[in-house]
Motif scaffolding. Structure first.
Motif, mmCIF file in Angstrom:
data_model
loop_
_atom_site.group_PDB
_atom_site.id
_atom_site.type_symbol
_atom_site.label_atom_id
_atom_site.label_comp_id
_atom_site.label_asym_id
_atom_site.label_seq_id
_atom_site.Cartn_x
_atom_site.Cartn_y
_atom_site.Cartn_z
ATOM 1 N N GLN A 34 -26.012 -31.906 -40.328
ATOM 2 C CA GLN A 34 -25.296 -32.004 -39.053
ATOM 3 C C GLN A 34 -24.137 -33.002 -39.128
ATOM 4 N N GLU A 35 -24.338 -34.088 -39.864
ATOM 5 C CA GLU A 35 -23.313 -35.130 -39.964
ATOM 6 C C GLU A 35 -22.299 -34.841 -41.064
ATOM 7 N N GLY A 36 -22.564 -33.815 -41.878
ATOM 8 C CA GLY A 36 -21.640 -33.454 -42.948
ATOM 9 C C GLY A 36 -21.492 -34.533 -44.006
ATOM 10 N N CYS A 37 -22.592 -35.186 -44.336
ATOM 11 C CA CYS A 37 -22.561 -36.292 -45.300
ATOM 12 C C CYS A 37 -22.861 -35.778 -46.712
ATOM 13 N N ASP A 38 -21.815 -35.422 -47.436
ATOM 14 C CA ASP A 38 -21.978 -34.920 -48.798
ATOM 15 C C ASP A 38 -22.431 -35.994 -49.772
ATOM 16 N N ASN A 39 -22.272 -37.243 -49.387
ATOM 17 C CA ASN A 39 -22.658 -38.340 -50.283
ATOM 18 C C ASN A 39 -24.040 -38.919 -49.963
#
Length: 218
Positions: A62-67
């Motif tokens: 949901q937060e789009g945190c690829d890292n």
């Protein structure tokens, strides 16, 4: 935008920018995603339970945190490396058990620890196992007061006295007075039994020293 409570904000503020952070017991991964969006190169969000891991994966997506990498791990057992290890919301004894099992200890590894219970036990275990507390900060949410410790491994194992076990490197007068009040409450609970008279007296003496530290007269 991810909103953290004061407790987690205080812990997050002690993490260094640009490094790899491991969030142990990540639960919903809100802290992990917050760190990922605020300077971390990579965050490993670990938990031992499948339910929180599923919740963590949803948050990361949901937060789009690829890292952010979600990983199942019993404490640090499956973690190969991190610059900063952050452990919040667990008992002091469990936190101590987790970090003493760390496999990648270096002088540069930092541990950000927020115990929900028994901070005095955590302090004792840290020093007994070769760690040093570099700094302690406090946070308040409603009526709850929390301490957050920044620690590093030195390899020098030593014992600490009761005064340091209960007050540590805390400089916040309000928190120190709350600590003293808890000790006095425990002492009052022992007053009904003569067998605990000596222990109660020791707690009162310790509370007095901590109050003096709060007042700047220690």
């Amino acid at each position: 935008m991810i909103s953290l409570d004061n407790r987690l904000k205080t812990a997050a503020a002690l993490c260094r920018s640009g490094g790899v952070i491991c969030d142990v017991g990540t639960d919903h991964a809100l802290l992990a995603c917050y760190l990922a969006k605020n300077g971390a190169k990579e965050v490993v969000a670990s938990d031992i339970n499948d339910g929180p891991l599923e919740s963590a994966r949803r948050t990361v997506e949901q937060e789009g945190c690829d890292n952010v990498r979600v990983l199942k791990s019993d404490g640090l057992a499956e973690i190969d490396y991190a610059d900063d290890v952050i452990i919040c919301g667990m008992g002091g004894e469990l936190i101590a058990d987790i970090i003493t099992g760390c496999r990648f200890l270096t002088a540069n590894t930092r541990f950000i620890l927020q115990p929900m219970t028994k901070p005095e036990l955590l302090r004792r275990r840290l020093y007994a196992d070769g760690f040093e507390i570099l700094e302690e900060r406090t946070a308040y949410d409603g009526k709850r007061a929390y301490v957050v410790m920044l620690a590093a491994y030195t390899g020098e194992k030593r014992d600490i006295d009761e005064f340091f076990a209960f007050s540590g490197k805390v400089t916040d007068p309000k928190f120190l007075k709350l600590t003293a009040e808890k000790l006095l409450k425990n002492a009052r609970g022992m007053d009904s039994s003569e067998s605990f008279a000596e222990e109660a007296a020791q707690l009162r003496s310790l509370a007095e020293k901590i109050n003096k530290k709060a007042e700047g007269t220690e």
